[in-house]
Write a protein that holds these residues in place. Sequence first.
Motif, mmCIF file in Angstrom:
data_model
loop_
_atom_site.group_PDB
_atom_site.id
_atom_site.type_symbol
_atom_site.label_atom_id
_atom_site.label_comp_id
_atom_site.label_asym_id
_atom_site.label_seq_id
_atom_site.Cartn_x
_atom_site.Cartn_y
_atom_site.Cartn_z
ATOM 1 N N SER A 162 40.367 79.410 -34.508
ATOM 2 C CA SER A 162 40.431 79.972 -35.861
ATOM 3 C C SER A 162 40.225 78.894 -36.915
ATOM 4 O O SER A 162 39.524 79.108 -37.910
ATOM 5 N N VAL A 163 40.833 77.738 -36.708
ATOM 6 C CA VAL A 163 40.649 76.629 -37.649
ATOM 7 C C VAL A 163 39.172 76.211 -37.682
ATOM 8 O O VAL A 163 38.594 76.024 -38.753
ATOM 9 N N LEU A 164 38.558 76.095 -36.503
ATOM 10 C CA LEU A 164 37.150 75.717 -36.439
ATOM 11 C C LEU A 164 36.251 76.787 -37.062
ATOM 12 O O LEU A 164 35.266 76.474 -37.727
ATOM 13 N N GLU A 165 36.595 78.055 -36.851
ATOM 14 C CA GLU A 165 35.825 79.146 -37.463
ATOM 15 C C GLU A 165 35.897 79.070 -38.982
ATOM 16 O O GLU A 165 34.900 79.285 -39.671
ATOM 17 N N LEU A 166 37.086 78.783 -39.501
ATOM 18 C CA LEU A 166 37.240 78.639 -40.954
ATOM 19 C C LEU A 166 36.383 77.489 -41.476
ATOM 20 O O LEU A 166 35.706 77.623 -42.507
ATOM 21 N N LEU A 167 36.420 76.367 -40.787
ATOM 22 C CA LEU A 167 35.596 75.222 -41.176
ATOM 23 C C LEU A 167 34.108 75.557 -41.155
ATOM 24 O O LEU A 167 33.377 75.250 -42.102
ATOM 25 N N TYR A 189 23.578 78.525 -31.923
ATOM 26 C CA TYR A 189 23.515 77.907 -33.248
ATOM 27 C C TYR A 189 23.356 76.389 -33.135
ATOM 28 O O TYR A 189 22.606 75.781 -33.892
ATOM 29 N N THR A 190 24.056 75.779 -32.195
ATOM 30 C CA THR A 190 23.959 74.329 -32.010
ATOM 31 C C THR A 190 22.524 73.930 -31.701
ATOM 32 O O THR A 190 22.003 72.974 -32.277
ATOM 33 N N TYR A 191 21.896 74.648 -30.796
ATOM 34 C CA TYR A 191 20.513 74.347 -30.427
ATOM 35 C C TYR A 191 19.587 74.449 -31.643
ATOM 36 O O TYR A 191 18.772 73.561 -31.893
ATOM 37 N N ILE A 192 19.721 75.525 -32.396
ATOM 38 C CA ILE A 192 18.868 75.729 -33.576
ATOM 39 C C ILE A 192 19.116 74.622 -34.602
ATOM 40 O O ILE A 192 18.172 74.052 -35.161
ATOM 41 N N PHE A 193 20.389 74.313 -34.858
ATOM 42 C CA PHE A 193 20.711 73.302 -35.870
ATOM 43 C C PHE A 193 20.274 71.908 -35.423
ATOM 44 O O PHE A 193 19.795 71.108 -36.221
ATOM 45 N N MET A 194 20.431 71.603 -34.148
ATOM 46 C CA MET A 194 20.024 70.296 -33.635
ATOM 47 C C MET A 194 18.505 70.152 -33.723
ATOM 48 O O MET A 194 17.996 69.106 -34.120
ATOM 49 N N LYS A 195 17.804 71.205 -33.363
ATOM 50 C CA LYS A 195 16.347 71.197 -33.397
ATOM 51 C C LYS A 195 15.824 70.983 -34.830
ATOM 52 O O LYS A 195 14.775 70.376 -35.019
ATOM 53 N N ASN A 196 16.587 71.460 -35.821
ATOM 54 C CA ASN A 196 16.161 71.364 -37.213
ATOM 55 C C ASN A 196 16.880 70.264 -37.989
ATOM 56 O O ASN A 196 16.823 70.238 -39.217
ATOM 57 N N ASP A 242 22.774 69.104 -40.762
ATOM 58 C CA ASP A 242 23.948 68.227 -40.790
ATOM 59 C C ASP A 242 25.175 68.790 -40.079
ATOM 60 O O ASP A 242 26.032 68.022 -39.634
ATOM 61 N N ILE A 243 25.275 70.117 -39.979
ATOM 62 C CA ILE A 243 26.494 70.679 -39.386
ATOM 63 C C ILE A 243 26.386 70.881 -37.874
ATOM 64 O O ILE A 243 27.302 71.402 -37.255
ATOM 65 N N PHE A 244 25.311 70.419 -37.272
ATOM 66 C CA PHE A 244 25.172 70.607 -35.829
ATOM 67 C C PHE A 244 26.285 69.932 -35.020
ATOM 68 O O PHE A 244 26.715 70.487 -34.006
ATOM 69 N N PRO A 245 26.838 68.765 -35.425
ATOM 70 C CA PRO A 245 27.940 68.204 -34.623
ATOM 71 C C PRO A 245 29.176 69.123 -34.564
ATOM 72 O O PRO A 245 29.830 69.209 -33.533
ATOM 73 N N LEU A 246 29.467 69.828 -35.658
ATOM 74 C CA LEU A 246 30.596 70.758 -35.656
ATOM 75 C C LEU A 246 30.330 71.927 -34.714
ATOM 76 O O LEU A 246 31.201 72.304 -33.927
ATOM 77 N N THR A 247 29.123 72.478 -34.761
ATOM 78 C CA THR A 247 28.826 73.594 -33.860
ATOM 79 C C THR A 247 28.792 73.132 -32.405
ATOM 80 O O THR A 247 29.182 73.878 -31.514
ATOM 81 N N LEU A 248 28.360 71.896 -32.163
ATOM 82 C CA LEU A 248 28.380 71.346 -30.807
ATOM 83 C C LEU A 248 29.823 71.200 -30.318
ATOM 84 O O LEU A 248 30.148 71.583 -29.185
ATOM 85 N N LEU A 249 30.693 70.672 -31.166
ATOM 86 C CA LEU A 249 32.108 70.552 -30.815
ATOM 87 C C LEU A 249 32.706 71.918 -30.498
ATOM 88 O O LEU A 249 33.410 72.085 -29.500
ATOM 89 N N MET A 250 32.392 72.905 -31.330
ATOM 90 C CA MET A 250 32.914 74.255 -31.109
ATOM 91 C C MET A 250 32.387 74.836 -29.796
ATOM 92 O O MET A 250 33.135 75.463 -29.045
ATOM 93 N N THR A 251 31.111 74.611 -29.517
ATOM 94 C CA THR A 251 30.524 75.107 -28.271
ATOM 95 C C THR A 251 31.253 74.526 -27.065
ATOM 96 O O THR A 251 31.672 75.263 -26.164
#
Length: 190
Positions: A168-173, A116-123, A126-135
């Motif tokens: 779990s907190v990150l998943e909720l976010l 998801y981070t790769y897809i969001f960063m490529k496009n 705005d939420i790619f930093p959160l998915t990167l942090l989670m990764t």
Amino acid sequence: MDKVEKRFATFQILSMFVGLFGLVMSFILLFFEENISMNLYNKVIASMVIIYGLNSLVKYFYDGFANDVYKFEIVEGIALLIVGLFMFFAGMNVFDTIGIFFGIFFLIIGAMKGFYTYIFMKNNEDIFPLTLLMTVLYIVMGILSIFNPFSSFMLITRLVTMFLLVGSVLELLMASLFKKRAKYILKIFE
């Protein structure tokens, strides 16, 4: 809101419930650890892993054929089900390798978040930093769980429980943000 967008938002609510379940169970395991037997601890954690796997499979089989967002959920779902079922039925024999199982669990989730981070960063989403942090967090948690730098079993169980709490907190976010930005996220995967 069209049909696909509505289903996507519904799945984010399902993911929020799964994240909330993980949050509640992590709090219970963390704060009542002394009152819980190791066998019960194992069953609860294995059940959490199974629920995460079922959540992924439901997303895939219900919407994965029509929606590219969920095209890799089947891999995550099957892997988590295998790990969770093995942990659940292995019982007390799993304690020697519990860190390895949790490491695999966290690495699988980290790989999915990385996708998801790769897809969001490529496009430029705005939420790619959160998915990167989670990764990064999931991969670090996976590596720490596998290589267990602690000598005590109780330390690794506390560590895993804290990881589940943070996850779990990150998943909720993330589910909340996905739900709010459903229209934009779905356009990325068209």
